[in-house]
Design an enzyme around this catalytic site. Structure first.
Site, PDB file in Angstrom:
ATOM      1  N   GLU A  53       0.836  -1.200   0.000  1.00 18.09           N
ATOM      2  CA  GLU A  53       0.000   0.000   0.000  1.00 18.09           C
ATOM      3  C   GLU A  53       0.870   1.248   0.000  1.00 18.09           C
ATOM      4  OE1 GLU A  53      -4.081   0.004   1.967  1.00 18.09           O
ATOM      5  OE2 GLU A  53      -2.971   1.344   3.304  1.00 18.09           O
ATOM      6  N   HIS A  78       6.575 -27.037   3.001  1.00 11.30           N
ATOM      7  CA  HIS A  78       5.729 -28.103   2.467  1.00 11.30           C
ATOM      8  C   HIS A  78       4.629 -27.543   1.569  1.00 11.30           C
ATOM      9  CE1 HIS A  78       7.585 -31.147   5.094  1.00 11.30           C
ATOM     10  NE2 HIS A  78       7.719 -30.131   5.940  1.00 11.30           N
ATOM     11  N   LYS A 120     -13.462   1.800  -3.245  1.00 12.99           N
ATOM     12  CA  LYS A 120     -14.547   2.226  -2.362  1.00 12.99           C
ATOM     13  C   LYS A 120     -15.597   3.008  -3.140  1.00 12.99           C
ATOM     14  CE  LYS A 120     -11.746   2.776   1.857  1.00 12.99           C
ATOM     15  NZ  LYS A 120     -11.274   3.778   2.847  1.00 12.99           N
TER      16      LYS A 120
END
Length: 547
Positions: free
Chosen positions: A350, A381, A510
């Site tokens: 960000e 793994h 937004k």
């Protein structure tokens, strides 16, 4: 930034790339002191970047690049409260939240130190009241569970810190709700009692859609169980919108503020850290702040050649811009740091995921890398196969504590550390075809099978990694680690010549979501949307109609 000098150093570094160590095996064989030459310490923190393809010339050129970028000047401006967040005309002073010393901190000509300490003291008094049972729920029962409702910086930081400091928990259990998906708050509330639960609503404006939607759900849950009059005893807020907080039903003495010179992703040090303080207590929370302040002082005063945040940033920039590596993997061999990669995704991506320079022109180099990771040994793994043999080279950052919190499980901690060191060594050394063949023949495999399988067991090596070691993950050390990464992001942002302290990419989504809500609800037509969005909305409505 001296653009001419910077371009000169950039060209020099690009020319130098071919002269940097091509074989890390050979680099270590040729220089028995390589580890000493490419490590730096601050207290018990050690940064080892000796397994990265750099030499003394590389580091010298990078230091000159930092000078051309005016890293020292930018750093001084930040600590002095200059408005280096130019797109929002704001100072960048998260460091002030952990400066508990006698020195003042000035913003717009005013010393904000008193305000910072006032909020911290109020947080401490409230935390003590909740922890001791002085502040009870509406039915007179002690608070046993805290639910923090926030998103982004109001969630990732405190959630990560709460887990990291789990050995120091002696207060109520802490839970975190962030996602607008109703499943998140539903599943969190399912195991809780309204009588013993306190909600902390963290939203500066008290209008964040995700946060306020979840907060309203929580309020309805409390009211249904205990009645409307109980809300005041079961909610607190971290906000500056006092009118909206009061309208929600939260009492004024349960509201804790913060300032626009603290960005969300840098806010865990202040009121956003309230759930952490309640969980571990004010004393441990202050130790967390003290550790961060120690790193601030190190970053401000240590010479570049031994400055951990600067070195971490310089090497990160080298990998991203000169080497062209698109990502970095953060692998804490410390289970309680399992949320660190997610936290760093916001902190780094960000901040430095930007495409224009400070003057608004397109950047000429790559900027922030993709940041990802999981705790070791789990990652071994899962995705370590790609790190060892994939076609992309991805620098790895290992973090590990020399001492665990469980002395009775020392053998397991030794296994953890052995795996961490082994992965670092394997990425660097690799395995040649001759070595693979010899190993297989020594195990009695037939030569024909060896010829067939050996190429699959070759590892190129020369895959960069760095390691951060510390003694033990206590509150002070944890604070130093997080501040180290904050300042690293600042260093890289300075070298990218971007604004690391805004986030307009977040705002765009937004805006569009607000307009799409009535379309999804079926209250407005999707006719003016693009064909893909329109088709997806239609499909959602079809699927809902089949219920």
């Amino acid at each position: 930034m001296d653009k001419s000098a910077f371009q000169k150093q950039l060209a020099a570094l690009r020319d130098h790339r071919s002269a940097a160590p091509a074989s890390m095996r050979q680099a270590f064989a040729a220089d028995p002191q390589r580890f000493q030459a490419f490590t730096a310490t601050d207290g018990d923190l050690l940064l080892d970047w000796s397994k990265c393809a750099v030499d003394a010339t590389t580091m010298d050129l990078l230091e000159k690049l930092a000078a051309a970028a005016d890293l020292e000047g930018r750093r001084a401006a930040m600590f002095a409260g200059k408005k280096i967040n130019i797109t929002e005309d704001r100072a960048v002073l998260h460091t002030a939240l952990r400066n508990l010393s006698g020195t003042g901190v000035t913003v717009d000509g005013q010393d904000v130190k008193a305000d910072v300490l006032s909020v911290l003291d109020a947080m401490g008094a409230f935390a003590d009241a909740i922890r001791s049972g002085k502040a009870l729920g509406a039915t007179g029962k002690k608070i046993t569970d805290i639910v923090n409702i926030g998103i982004g910086g109001s969630d990732l930081g405190p959630a990560m810190a709460t887990l990291a400091l789990a050995p120091y928990h002696d207060g109520p259990r802490a839970h975190y709700v962030s996602n607008i998906d109703g499943a998140h708050i539903h599943d969190t509330l399912k195991g809780l009692s309204a009588e013993t639960t306190l909600f902390i609503v963290a939203s500066k404006t008290f209008t964040t859609v995700e946060t306020m939607t979840n907060a309203q759900t929580a309020r309805d849950w409390v009211q249904k169980a205990l009645g409307k009059q109980a809300v005041g005893k079961h909610f607190a807020a971290v906000s500056t919108a006092l009118d909206l907080v009061a309208k929600f039903g939260i009492e004024a003495d349960r509201v804790f503020g913060f300032w626009d010179w603290v960005g969300g992703r840098y806010s865990v040090w202040g009121a956003i850290g309230l759930p952490v303080m309640i969980a571990v207590g004010p004393r441990n929370f202050r130790a967390f702040l003290d550790g961060a302040h120690e790193m601030d002082q190190h970053f401000r005063t240590a010479p570049l050649a031994g400055n951990l945040p600067a070195l971490l940033g310089l090497v990160g920039w080298w990998h991203r811009v000169i080497c062209g590596y698109p990502a970095r993997a953060v692998i804490p061999y410390d289970q309680r740091l399992s949320r660190l990669p997610a936290y760093l995704q916001q902190l780094d991506m960000e901040s430095n995921g930007k495409g224009v320079t400070l003057d608004g022109t397109p950047v000429a180099t790559p900027t922030g890398p993709l940041v990802w990771g999981e705790p070791g040994t789990n990652g071994q793994h899962a995705f370590f196969q790609l790190l060892h043999q994939g076609t992309d080279f991805i620098p790895v950052e290992f973090l590990a504590a020399a001492v665990g919190h469980e002395p009775e499980l020392k053998h397991q901690h030794d296994l953890l550390l052995a795996n961490c060191l082994a992965q670092s060594e394997a990425l660097m050394k690799g395995r040649t075809l001759d070595e693979a063949r010899a190993q297989m023949l020594a195990k009695g495999m037939k030569p024909a099978d060896v010829d067939k399988i050996a190429p699959h067991r070759v590892f190129s090596g020369n895959r960069p990694s760095l390691t951060i070691l510390y003694r033990k993950l206590d509150p002070r050390t944890f604070g130093r680690l997080i501040a180290l990464y904050e300042h690293r992001v600042f260093v890289e942002g300075t070298l990218f010549n971007i604004n690391s302290f805004d986030q307009w990419g977040v705002e765009l989504g937004k805006e569009l979501a607000t307009g799409l809500l009535p379309v999804v609800e079926g209250k407005e037509s999707a006719a003016n949307r693009d064909a893909s969005t329109r088709g997806l909305v239609e499909r959602i409505h079809q699927l809902r109609g089949s219920e």
